[in-house]
Design a protein around this motif. Structure first.
Motif: not given
Length: 1093
Positions: A335-343, A399-410, A350-357
């Motif tokens: 949840k923490a990682l996905v929520g920071l995708v749209n920081d 904003v945090s909640t929707l960032s999490l939702l968007l991160g899950y989808l991504k 950038s770092r979050c996307n690399k970790v998720l990748q």
């Protein structure tokens, strides 16, 4: 280079100061030792390390209280020795470690920390840091034995206390960094890497400290933001390093089932040692899950980006090393990682996307479930709670909640169809989005904002139309809406477009409560499917099929432009005769919540509420924005859909509701850009054939006449003269339709006629105001030339006297012979044939149209509706301007319109009087001589009497009076009366009436604007008859006397001489001064033209 390079030389230099320090422990002696150490080389000092450290350690061990300055000096000196040397003995390392820790320890009798200075604490921490770095690898490992566990625990406790309780930022940071070194997780490259056995040994040892360290660090991480981001970053780094060491999956896999037995002498130490067995691992993981949840919650919303970046590193480190042992914490970490995708910070993103990748590629799993399953379950839970969270959280939480939702989808990416193919998941997600996007439709301003009058042509640089500011029920922050847009676009990018469009079209048709939100989502789904404005982690697996996209857009457009959804009631003003109301009166339903598009005969319905009208307006705007989106997505392919889409959009561009009109104009701009048209004008001209055909067909049906007129209105406003031949027949159809429906559709058709005349004036005529400006400029140039020609030649003097003699003979009755008079008059009769020829010249088509429109205006000028009369007067003014070059046709029309216009001027509502006066001023510019006698007889008496009767009222009124209609009428009459008198060349008696009526408005008691307008009247009168004007003003106030040039002449006596100052004085003096300036600079025409008596 050092002075003492050999141990012998260095010993000789250092021995006296060391002995002196051993005997007397003072700060000065420590400084002397420090100064001598500066001159000793590192190699020599290494040989004398223990000798030099002895007096320093001895001074620290001396019992009794010591000055803090002395202790600080001793510790700093020890630190400098250790920085230049290496500790090679285990005993020395442990003793120094213990002695330095004792400096921070409280006295044995006190349970509290010693009240030490910040400088001393910082010096001791730095000394411990230096000590750990000065020890060799094998020597430093001697500190990590079961026997030294109490000593390590003592140091850890002291440093944690400083990190948690100290106020000074530097001490907190230094304590945390020292702790990091103490647990052998230093960032520097000086320490060698531990092998597996050594790491295992340290992990067993540090397991005893894990609860205290993790709890204390979690408190530091969740502490006040004022402690600074560096403290929080250091605490997070230490947290995941110590947890990652103790809870490492590789280490726990090697733990024996039974606890290792220590020798008998270490029996008490054995009680402190932890056996990291399965039970301990499970219990510790559960407790760490709570702490990690706390750490994640506080760090993910920290205002400083470096803290959020370090949180990404925490998640990465623990997921990489502890994915099995910390299985209960996996959802928190993900949840923490996905929520920071749209920081908001690019480095964090950038770092979050690399970790998720990396996580996605390695397919890290928890509890033996695939990552997609975990994400889909989290997504389902979040979608379930989304409406409640959006209703209860503040903007930052949303904003945090929707960032999490968007991160899950991504993170789901191409596997998003796993979620969409589940009806439960899709229903939950779609209903959550629809509920969150609910609009606030309570604002009355949306309904009240009407488009008044025909606006100017659309500018070439008009911006695209998908930017209307919307107001939502559950949030106000723009960032929240942007995140919701991204959620919909990511769904469209990865998901099955047919499935999504079909599902949300079902919601669109299901209820009026969902219709606006479903339309917004459909617009964004199509945009995302085209890959426009989508931020994604990885490319989709199947490329976009343009035919599928076009098919989806076509089906959406058909639903949008269905009568039930396109022709909604947007006004409750029955006088406007909106096209929607016309449809309803014929039985066509257009309900916001209707589910059927069929035509049903209904009985009259009760009035529609403002809330429903507001909702209808927003629905139409969202659908118009959708048309613009679809055009941008398809590009030139959208030209194939113009046959069905352009006409309805032009209808809405002519809508009376301002918001709808502006949105439709923006949609037209989108279509132009997408279909490669240079401008809206080109778009209309190139498609005018089918547009004109549609207008002609709709004009034949009473229910569709208003819509057709709106399309024609929009075409005229945004095209040029090349359109006139195409629409000329349609305009005649409008006039015919007006002739047949004066009672019901007059207001609608008059709007179109106003647009027609505005366009004709813009295309073919010069506005009278500009013409008047040019006339004034020519008059001023003539005046300036006259001013330059002050000197007169002898011929001009001779001509003047000959004219004077001739005029005097005529005045005395001595007329010339009749033959000479006929001879003189004969040349004047020659130009008549030319005049007749000009009158017989055929009128151009635009002038003919203006005359036809003016004829309808004459009939409608006496209509019972004030609104219709006002519109007729506006159109009439444009017709007069258009027919100005064609005087032979204008004068008969002016003769016909005059009786009705006089009625509007003297016996009508003040609004109509105001508008009629403007028409009168325009007529005066174009046919002045024709109006002179009529104006003097029919209108002027009424105007002057009205001004005289209203003057006492305005003189007594307060500041609010300037907002009344009576004031505006007074102001308009005063502003136009002077120019009327000048253009109509009024006679002396009429000028006297005007001057007498306006004189009272020069009073200082009148509103300032009325005073200025009255001044303008007298300024115009000065041009017509300066002498009479001067005499009138001087009778009111004469600032100076006039001495006769000869004693035989009687002195001039005026009523204004010697009169005391009154409310007229200031304005009269100002006008007399202006008149004097005019007479001084201009030619004395009045004197030259005076007749002899």
């Amino acid at each position: 280079m050092a002075v003492f390079d050999t141990p012998q030389a260095a010993f000789g230099a250092l021995r006296p100061v060391c002995v002196q320090l051993t005997r007397v422990q003072t700060v000065e002696n420590v400084r002397q030792l420090q100064a001598h150490l500066a001159g000793v080389s590192g190699a020599a000092l290494q040989e004398l390390q223990e000798y030099v450290l002895f007096p320093l350690r001895f001074a620290l061990r001396v019992p009794g209280p010591k000055q803090e300055r002395l202790v600080q000096s001793l510790v700093q000196c020890i630190s400098s020795v250790l920085a230049a040397t290496c500790v090679k003995k285990q005993e020395l390392l442990q003793e120094l470690f213990s002695e330095l820790c004792t400096c921070l320890a409280p006295p044995p009798s006190s349970g509290k920390a010693a009240p030490l200075s910040e400088e001393l604490k910082l010096a001791v921490i730095q000394a411990l840091h230096t000590l750990m770095h000065s020890a060799y690898g094998d020597v430093v490992l001697s500190l990590y034995q079961p026997s030294t566990l109490p000593l390590l625990g003592f140091a850890v406790s002291l440093l944690l206390t400083l990190a948690e309780q100290e106020k000074a930022k530097q001490i907190k940071i230094s304590a945390l960094e020292c702790l990091q070194v103490l647990v052998l997780q230093c960032d520097c490259q000086e320490h060698r890497q531990l092998d597996e056995d050594e790491s295992q040994q340290c992990g067993d040892l540090f397991a005893s400290f894990l609860p205290g360290i993790s709890i204390a660090l979690s408190r530091v991480i969740a502490g006040d933001v004022k402690q600074g981001h560096k403290t929080t970053v250091s605490a997070i780094r230490l947290f995941y390093l110590i947890v990652g060491l103790v809870m490492a999956d590789k280490q726990l896999a090697r733990i024996p089932k039974s606890k290792e037995k220590l020798p008998v002498e270490h029996s008490r130490i054995s009680e402190l040692m932890i056996h990291r067995g399965p039970d301990w691992t499970k219990s510790t993981a559960e407790k760490l899950s709570l702490l990690l949840h706390k750490v994640v919650e506080s760090s993910s919303v920290h205002p400083h980006w470096k803290v959020r970046l370090e949180l990404v590193e925490l998640v990465h480190h623990l997921l990489r090393n502890c994915s099995q042992s910390l299985v209960d914490s996996f959802s928190h970490l993900l949840k923490a990682l996905v929520g920071l995708v749209n920081d908001e910070n690019s480095e964090v993103r950038s770092r979050c996307n690399k970790v998720l990748q990396e996580i996605s590629e390695q397919r890290i799993v928890a509890q033996s479930r695939a990552l997609a399953d975990v994400l889909s379950e989290n997504l389902h839970s979040l979608a379930t709670a989304l409406p409640r969270l959006m209703n209860s959280q503040d903007d930052m939480g949303k904003v945090s909640t929707l960032s999490l939702l968007l991160g899950y989808l991504k993170l789901l990416g191409p596997k998003i169809n796993i979620v969409l193919n589940s009806m439960s998941h899709l229903q939950r997600l779609s209903k959550a989005l629809v509920q969150v996007l609910e609009l606030d439709v309570t604002d009355v301003k949306i309904v009240e904002a009407r488009r008044s009058g025909p606006p100017g042509p659309l500018q070439q640089g008009v911006q695209k139309g998908r930017c209307q500011k919307k107001y939502f029920r559950f949030f106000t922050e723009e960032k929240v809406f942007q995140l919701l847009q991204q959620v919909c676009r990511v769904l469209g990018y990865y998901g099955n477009l047919y499935l999504l469009v079909d599902h949300f079209m079902g919601l669109y048709s299901e209820s009026g409560l969902y219709r606006k939100q479903a339309a917004m989502i459909l617009n964004e789904l199509v945009t995302g499917a085209a890959g426009v404005g989508v931020d994604f982690l990885q490319e989709r697996e199947v490329p976009l099929n343009v035919d599928d996209l076009k098919g989806s857009i076509t089906s959406i457009l058909d639903e949008y432009m269905d009568q039930v959804n396109w022709y909604l009631v947007t006004s409750n003003d029955t006088e406007e005769g909106s096209p929607e109301q016309s449809v309803q009166h014929l039985g066509l339903t257009a309900r916001a919540g209707g589910t059927s598009s069929s035509v049903v005969l209904l009985s009259p319905e009760p009035p529609v509420t403002t809330r429903t009208i507001n909702s209808n307006i927003w629905q139409i705007c969202i659908q118009l924005e959708g048309v613009g989106c679809f055009a941008a997505v398809l590009g030139k392919e959208f030209r194939l859909l113009l046959l069905s889409a352009l006409y309805p959009v032009l209808e809405k561009a002519g809508d009376r509701t301002l918001l709808i009109s502006e949105t439709a104009l923006g949609t037209l701009a989108d279509i132009c850009e997408a279909c490669a048209y240079d401008s809206v004008q080109c778009l209309i001209n190139e498609n005018s054939d089918y547009l004109v055909n549609g207008i002609s067909l709709n004009l034949r049906h009473l229910a569709y006449q208003a819509r057709a007129s709106q399309v024609l209105d929009t075409m005229l406003r945004h095209s040029d003269a090349s359109l006139l031949p195409l629409v000329e027949d349609v305009i005649q159809d409008v006039l015919s339709a007006l002739d047949q429906s004066y009672n019901s559709q007059a207001s609608t058709f008059l709007r179109v006629l106003q647009s027609v005349m505005t366009a004709l004036v813009q295309w073919f005529g010069m506005p009278s105001a500009e013409e008047h400006q040019q006339t004034d400029k020519g008059h001023s140039r003539a005046l300036s030339q006259g001013q330059q020609e002050v000197t007169m030649t002898s011929q001009e003097v001779e001509r003047f006297f000959l004219d004077y003699v001739s005029q005097k003979q005529i005045a005395e009755g001595d007329l010339p012979d009749l033959e000479e008079e006929e001879a003189d008059d004969a040349p004047l009769a020659k130009p008549e044939p030319n005049t007749d020829t000009e009158g017989e010249a055929p009128m151009p088509s635009h002038a003919q149209l203006a005359r036809d429109v003016m004829e309808r205006c004459i009939h409608l000028l006496s209509d019972g509706s004030l609104r219709v009369r006002l519109k007729v007067l506006d159109v009439l003014e444009l017709c007069v301007t258009m027919l100005h070059p064609h005087g032979n046709h204008l004068l008969p029309m002016a003769h016909r319109v005059w009786p009705a216009l006089v009625t509007r001027l003297i016996n009508d509502d003040p609004l109509a009087v105001l508008r009629a006066f403007k028409v009168l001023c325009t007529l005066a510019q174009t046919c002045g001589d024709f109006l002179r006698q009529r104006f003097s007889k029919d209108v002027l008496p009424k105007l002057t009497s009205s001004l005289l009767s209203q003057a006492p009222v305005s003189a007594r009124a307060g500041p609010v009076y300037s907002h009344t209609l009576a004031f505006k009428l007074q102001l308009a009459v005063l502003q136009g009366l002077g120019s009327l008198c000048e253009r109509l060349d009024m006679g002396e008696s009429d000028l006297n009436k005007v001057a007498d009526a306006c004189l009272i408005y020069l009073s200082a008691k009148q509103p300032v604007k009325l005073q200025e307008a009255a001044q303008s009247v007298f300024l115009h009168l000065m041009h017509v008859d300066p002498d009479s004007t001067w005499l009138l003003l001087s009778e009111v106030c004469c600032p100076e006397g006039f001495e006769p040039p000869h004693a035989s002449l009687q002195p001039v006596k005026l009523s204004g001489m010697g009169r005391p100052r009154n409310e007229l004085t200031d304005n009269v003096l100002l006008l007399l001064q202006r008149l004097q300036q005019q007479e001084a600079t201009g030619p004395k025409t009045s004197t030259q033209e005076a007749s002899p008596s």
